[in-house]
Motif scaffolding. Structure first.
Motif, PDB file in Angstrom:
ATOM      1  N   GLN A 106      21.062  11.401  79.777  1.00  0.00           N
ATOM      2  CA  GLN A 106      21.546  11.364  81.012  1.00  0.00           C
ATOM      3  C   GLN A 106      21.286  10.236  82.031  1.00  0.00           C
ATOM      4  OE1 GLN A 106      20.001  15.318  82.098  1.00  0.00           O
ATOM      5  NE2 GLN A 106      21.500  16.463  80.987  1.00  0.00           N
ATOM      6  N   LEU A 109      22.548  10.582  85.883  1.00  0.00           N
ATOM      7  CA  LEU A 109      21.708  11.336  86.446  1.00  0.00           C
ATOM      8  C   LEU A 109      20.085  10.976  86.649  1.00  0.00           C
ATOM      9  CD1 LEU A 109      21.201  14.175  87.633  1.00  0.00           C
ATOM     10  CD2 LEU A 109      20.584  15.067  85.538  1.00  0.00           C
ATOM     11  N   SER A 152      24.456  15.761  92.087  1.00  0.00           N
ATOM     12  CA  SER A 152      24.408  14.865  90.819  1.00  0.00           C
ATOM     13  C   SER A 152      23.944  15.978  89.691  1.00  0.00           C
ATOM     14  CB  SER A 152      23.193  13.695  90.980  1.00  0.00           C
ATOM     15  OG  SER A 152      23.726  12.950  92.084  1.00  0.00           O
ATOM     16  N   GLN A 156      26.388  16.311  86.486  1.00  0.00           N
ATOM     17  CA  GLN A 156      25.988  16.210  85.074  1.00  0.00           C
ATOM     18  C   GLN A 156      26.193  17.321  84.216  1.00  0.00           C
ATOM     19  OE1 GLN A 156      24.322  13.068  83.544  1.00  0.00           O
ATOM     20  NE2 GLN A 156      24.855  14.329  82.099  1.00  0.00           N
ATOM     21  N   ARG A 169      33.810  13.361  86.688  1.00  0.00           N
ATOM     22  CA  ARG A 169      33.487  11.753  86.906  1.00  0.00           C
ATOM     23  C   ARG A 169      34.012  11.337  88.175  1.00  0.00           C
ATOM     24  NH1 ARG A 169      34.956  11.634  81.369  1.00  0.00           N
ATOM     25  NH2 ARG A 169      33.307  11.369  79.864  1.00  0.00           N
ATOM     26  N   TRP A 172      32.094  12.767  90.998  1.00  0.00           N
ATOM     27  CA  TRP A 172      31.055  12.228  90.972  1.00  0.00           C
ATOM     28  C   TRP A 172      31.057  10.764  91.682  1.00  0.00           C
ATOM     29  CZ3 TRP A 172      26.874  12.278  86.438  1.00  0.00           C
ATOM     30  CH2 TRP A 172      25.429  12.451  87.219  1.00  0.00           C
TER      31      TRP A 172
END
Length: 281
Positions: A106, A109, A152, A156, A169, A172
């Motif tokens: 990840q 993140l 976040s 994720q 996406r 984010w």
């Protein structure tokens, strides 16, 4: 032998989850995941996978050959021990190795997690040494940073779903400039060097390897700067020559165009590679 063990692990992963260890939108993304990333934990895809069997599978897929099973015989032995309910011959990874694997699994993140924690530490320490802002402002900045961290984690988590990954996406990519704008507004730091973080966020969005996400971050950064500019034009607010703001807008746009151009070139190379016959790759 190490390659064979990895292949057996990939087959086992598919049997447990119904998908390959690495799924990506392009050959380049898949190659990068194989080289640098970590497979999603099988139990996140299929909660019915037993923990010991997941451990056997992930041990086969270790990046470093020396961390995998030394032979197919050792792998078979652990599979037999699992079927019998006995303890495995391999031991769980050390905390450091597990954290490293989590970071590769990840990266988006982890990057935000470390950045936000660092910012929280700096903000809290600076306020204790020299209260440069009101308690309400300080609490507001802390609240935004914590909210940024929560968003976040949620994003994720959303990326794990193939159905929602695309729009997550975009959320984010837009959340990062929005959080920065909120912090600058609360701290009244429009005239501070922190505005350089807008082009920084645009540059960092290139790690998504998608032009649309770079464009999203660029547009949100421009809107954030515009909000700060309108706020600064209020009476008694600090002001700067207007052409300085135009230059800042240009800097953000140029950064976005540069990153988008580089991402587009990489995408073009990927498409060229995918069109070639397998024998020529």
């Amino acid at each position: 032998r190490a390659t064979d063990i990895y292949s057996l692990g990939a087959v086992l992963y598919y049997l447990l989850t119904g998908r390959p260890p690495f799924v990506a939108d392009s050959a380049l993304d898949a190659l990068l995941l194989v080289l640098e990333g970590e497979a999603v934990l099988p139990r996140r895809i299929n909660p019915l996978v037993p923990g010991p069997l997941e451990h056997i599978c992930l041990r086969c897929l270790e990046k470093r050959p020396e961390d995998r099973y030394a032979s197919a015989g050792e792998l078979a032995t652990d599979l037999e021990r699992f079927l019998k309910g006995d303890s495995l011959t391999v031991h769980p990874q050390a905390i450091g190795r597990r954290f490293e694997a989590w970071g590769r699994r990840q990266p988006a993140l982890v990057a935000r997690f470390c950045t936000v924690l660092l910012c929280l530490g700096i903000v809290v320490t600076a306020y204790q040494l020299h209260p440069y802002e009101t308690p309400i402002q300080h609490q507001g900045v802390i609240l935004v940073l914590v909210s940024w961290l929560v968003i976040s984690f949620l994003c994720q988590w959303g990326l794990a779903s193939d159905r929602h990954a695309t729009w997550v996406r975009f959320v984010w990519s837009g959340a990062d400039p929005a959080a920065l704008t909120a912090i600058l507004l609360i701290a009244q730091a429009f005239s501070s060097p922190l505005v350089i973080l807008y082009p920084t966020l645009v540059a960092a969005s290139g790690f998504w390897f998608r032009v649309s996400l770079v464009a999203t971050t660029t547009v949100m950064s421009l809107l954030g700067y515009l909000v700060l500019l309108l706020q600064a034009k209020r009476p008694h607010a600090d002001s700067m020559p207007f052409h300085w703001h135009l230059l800042a807008f240009v800097a953000i746009i140029v950064t976005g165009l540069t990153i988008a151009y580089l991402v587009n070139r990489v995408s073009a190379l990927t498409r060229f590679y995918e069109r070639r016959p397998p024998a020529e790759r």
